[in-house]
Design an enzyme around this catalytic site. Sequence first.
Site, short mmCIF file in Angstrom:
data_model
loop_
_atom_site.label_atom_id
_atom_site.label_comp_id
_atom_site.label_asym_id
_atom_site.label_seq_id
_atom_site.Cartn_x
_atom_site.Cartn_y
_atom_site.Cartn_z
N GLU A 1 5.09 -9.62 1.42
CA GLU A 1 4.89 -8.30 0.81
C GLU A 1 5.83 -7.29 1.47
O GLU A 1 5.88 -7.18 2.70
CB GLU A 1 3.44 -7.84 1.01
CG GLU A 1 3.18 -6.48 0.36
CD GLU A 1 1.78 -5.93 0.64
OE1 GLU A 1 1.38 -5.84 1.82
OE2 GLU A 1 1.09 -5.57 -0.33
N CYS B 1 -0.62 -1.65 -4.35
CA CYS B 1 -0.94 -3.04 -3.97
C CYS B 1 -0.81 -3.98 -5.16
O CYS B 1 -0.54 -5.16 -4.99
CB CYS B 1 -2.35 -3.10 -3.40
SG CYS B 1 -3.58 -2.56 -4.58
N GLU C 1 -10.02 -5.31 0.59
CA GLU C 1 -9.00 -5.25 -0.46
C GLU C 1 -7.66 -5.16 0.25
O GLU C 1 -7.38 -4.17 0.93
CB GLU C 1 -9.25 -4.04 -1.37
CG GLU C 1 -10.56 -4.22 -2.14
CD GLU C 1 -10.94 -3.11 -3.09
OE1 GLU C 1 -11.93 -3.27 -3.82
OE2 GLU C 1 -10.25 -2.07 -3.12
N LYS D 1 -12.59 6.76 7.58
CA LYS D 1 -11.40 6.90 8.44
C LYS D 1 -10.19 6.84 7.52
O LYS D 1 -9.76 5.76 7.09
CB LYS D 1 -11.38 5.74 9.46
CG LYS D 1 -10.73 6.08 10.78
CD LYS D 1 -9.27 6.36 10.71
CE LYS D 1 -8.41 5.13 10.68
NZ LYS D 1 -6.98 5.44 10.35
P1 NAD Z 1 -2.97 -0.78 7.23
O1 NAD Z 1 -3.72 -2.06 7.25
O2 NAD Z 1 -1.86 -0.59 8.17
O3 NAD Z 1 -3.97 0.46 7.49
C1 NAD Z 1 -5.10 0.65 6.69
C2 NAD Z 1 -6.13 1.41 7.51
O4 NAD Z 1 -6.61 0.58 8.55
C3 NAD Z 1 -5.60 2.68 8.17
O5 NAD Z 1 -6.58 3.68 8.07
C4 NAD Z 1 -5.41 2.23 9.61
O6 NAD Z 1 -5.48 3.29 10.54
C5 NAD Z 1 -6.59 1.29 9.77
N1 NAD Z 1 -6.46 0.33 10.85
C6 NAD Z 1 -5.32 -0.25 11.33
N2 NAD Z 1 -5.62 -1.11 12.31
C7 NAD Z 1 -6.96 -1.09 12.47
C8 NAD Z 1 -7.87 -1.75 13.35
N3 NAD Z 1 -7.45 -2.63 14.27
N4 NAD Z 1 -9.19 -1.47 13.25
C9 NAD Z 1 -9.63 -0.59 12.32
N5 NAD Z 1 -8.83 0.08 11.48
C10 NAD Z 1 -7.50 -0.17 11.54
O7 NAD Z 1 -2.51 -0.59 5.72
P2 NAD Z 1 -1.60 0.58 5.11
O8 NAD Z 1 -0.23 0.40 5.64
O9 NAD Z 1 -2.32 1.86 5.29
O10 NAD Z 1 -1.63 0.24 3.54
C11 NAD Z 1 -0.72 -0.61 2.92
C12 NAD Z 1 -1.33 -1.98 2.73
O11 NAD Z 1 -2.55 -1.85 2.01
C13 NAD Z 1 -0.49 -2.92 1.89
O12 NAD Z 1 -0.55 -4.21 2.47
C14 NAD Z 1 -1.18 -2.94 0.53
O13 NAD Z 1 -0.99 -4.08 -0.24
C15 NAD Z 1 -2.61 -2.79 0.94
N6 NAD Z 1 -3.42 -2.23 -0.14
C16 NAD Z 1 -4.29 -3.06 -0.80
C17 NAD Z 1 -5.05 -2.57 -1.86
C18 NAD Z 1 -6.00 -3.45 -2.65
O14 NAD Z 1 -6.77 -2.93 -3.45
N7 NAD Z 1 -5.97 -4.76 -2.47
C19 NAD Z 1 -4.94 -1.23 -2.23
C20 NAD Z 1 -4.04 -0.41 -1.53
C21 NAD Z 1 -3.29 -0.93 -0.47
O1 6OD Z 2 -7.82 1.25 -9.45
C1 6OD Z 2 -8.49 0.92 -8.46
O2 6OD Z 2 -9.73 0.99 -8.44
C2 6OD Z 2 -7.81 0.44 -7.25
N1 6OD Z 2 -8.62 0.03 -6.25
C3 6OD Z 2 -6.46 0.42 -7.19
C4 6OD Z 2 -5.72 -0.06 -6.10
C5 6OD Z 2 -4.39 0.16 -6.02
C6 6OD Z 2 -3.63 -0.31 -4.92
O3 6OD Z 2 -2.68 0.27 -4.45
#
Ligand code: NAD
Ligand code: 6OD
Length: 486
Positions: A390, A288, A254, A178
């Site tokens: 954040e 992130c 993550e 998704k």
């Molecule tokens: P988000 O949590 O809003 O959405 C992520 C995904 O989850 C989307 O596909 C969304 O449609 C889905 N989703 C939302 N609610 C849901 C539910 N109730 N059930 C199932 N799926 C659901 O995140 P975002 O805004 O897309 O991304 C930004 C966030 O992601 C930031 O907080 C960032 O730090 C984090 N992030 C973390 C990492 C990591 O590796 N730790 C990497 C990239 C982004």
């Molecule tokens: O480099 C990666 O494997 C990874 N998961 C990066 C995540 C970046 C977050 O925005």
Amino acid sequence: MLANKILNFINGEFVATDKWFENRTPTTNAVIGQVAEAGKAEVDAAVAAARAALQGPWGSMPLPGRVELLEALVAEINNRFEEFLEAECADTGKPRSLAAHIDIPRGAANFKVFADMVKNVPTEFFETPTPDGRTAINYGYRRPVGVIGVICPWNLPLLLMTWKVGPALACGNTVVVKPSEETPRTAVLLGEVMNKVGIPKGVYNVVHGFGPDSAGEFLTTHPHVDAITFTGETRTGEIISKAAAIGSRPVSLEMGGKNAAIIFADADFDAAIEGTLRSCFVNCGQVCLGTERVYVERPIFEKFVAALKAGAEQMKIGVPEDKETGMGPLISKEHQAKVLSYYQLAVEEGATVVTGGGVPDMPGELKDGCWIQPTIWTGLPETARVIKEEIFGPCCHIAPFDTEEEVLQKANDNQYGLATAIWTRDVSRAHRVAQRMEVGLAWVNSWFLRDLRTPFGGSKQSGIGREGGVHSLEFYTELKNVCIKL
Ligand code: NAD
Ligand code: 6OD
């Protein structure tokens, strides 16, 4: 050419629905396509196709056959590099130079590295004396977990999706992906590539939609999904974690971060500035692992603030195609409003705005885009919300510190624990501080330098579990012990 109808990909077919949502490009906020939203029926069909594929040629394929298909996939992603690049830049507005350097190559590497890994990583073996004076042998045997639900964010769409799909397929699973509602394109393009190279139908499926009461929820609560892997916000991860608890399914999360960079006075100053400019502002601050809190040892504080300000002000804000562009827009108007609300809050909380703080003037049709200025603050107390929460934008607060103990206490005083970047020439201190930081990833004199064999993940509210290297094999396989009495 960019598709203007973006379809689901189920059992090797492109599937429309009667419910569509808009796909906008952040540079102008113009609608550039319509996305077919998957309902319960499409999610059911995708999960059923993924289950059936486990019983078909994919499930019975010997490892070398699977590896050969994944290598063909890598070659075909590279053949269609330009199409992936165009799709990713249209959805995100990020500079082509960035996507060509990071997003698309990593999209291919995520398949290559894990195809190599499943070929080469052994399992355990023990010889065990038995009470009757004979011997038993024990060995580990990995089998796929089954159908993996993959929920993805929008900031590095292809990179973060294939970071999960690469190891999942290498281990013999099937997936239902998704993508984020903001960035549906590259996941569908990957479906074309899967068909082209002959990955069996049903192995890779894509369903579009949102979270609650949409494809995200339907997928994560589906009883025939065997494990869920998620990247996104912490509060979404908590909801998904609850969904995974029904049926006791494994989950890998993550999630968010509020990462600190620590710059000691003995650091290579230019390298620290170059690295911190990247960690704060690359991808418009939407990484992130990015830095939103910078702690600088007092003797170099003023000089560091001035140099980071100069670097931020030199960065060209612009469209993906412009080779000079250093920073693109935020992902959406909604996210722009969120980041701007923190820019305002910073002022209300008493920050000194060193640079930025608003929206840049953009010409013509770009006026309606999701642009934002790179922003630096100083002067906030450690209790400020801008320091604690954040933001996920191109902004950071810089604070001075006097001792190692003080900076460790401040840097660790946060609910998140994803990553840090430490800048120093003192090797002992580098080890000491890296080991005491409460994070999953500690970079020293570098940032976002990746070796895909290493563990990746967050501590505290930044994540549960580790992926990368053998840790991905741990999540995407069920490890069984076979004990044979000889
Ligand atoms: P988000 O949590 O809003 O959405 C992520 C995904 O989850 C989307 O596909 C969304 O449609 C889905 N989703 C939302 N609610 C849901 C539910 N109730 N059930 C199932 N799926 C659901 O995140 P975002 O805004 O897309 O991304 C930004 C966030 O992601 C930031 O907080 C960032 O730090 C984090 N992030 C973390 C990492 C990591 O590796 N730790 C990497 C990239 C982004
Ligand atoms: O480099 C990666 O494997 C990874 N998961 C990066 C995540 C970046 C977050 O925005």
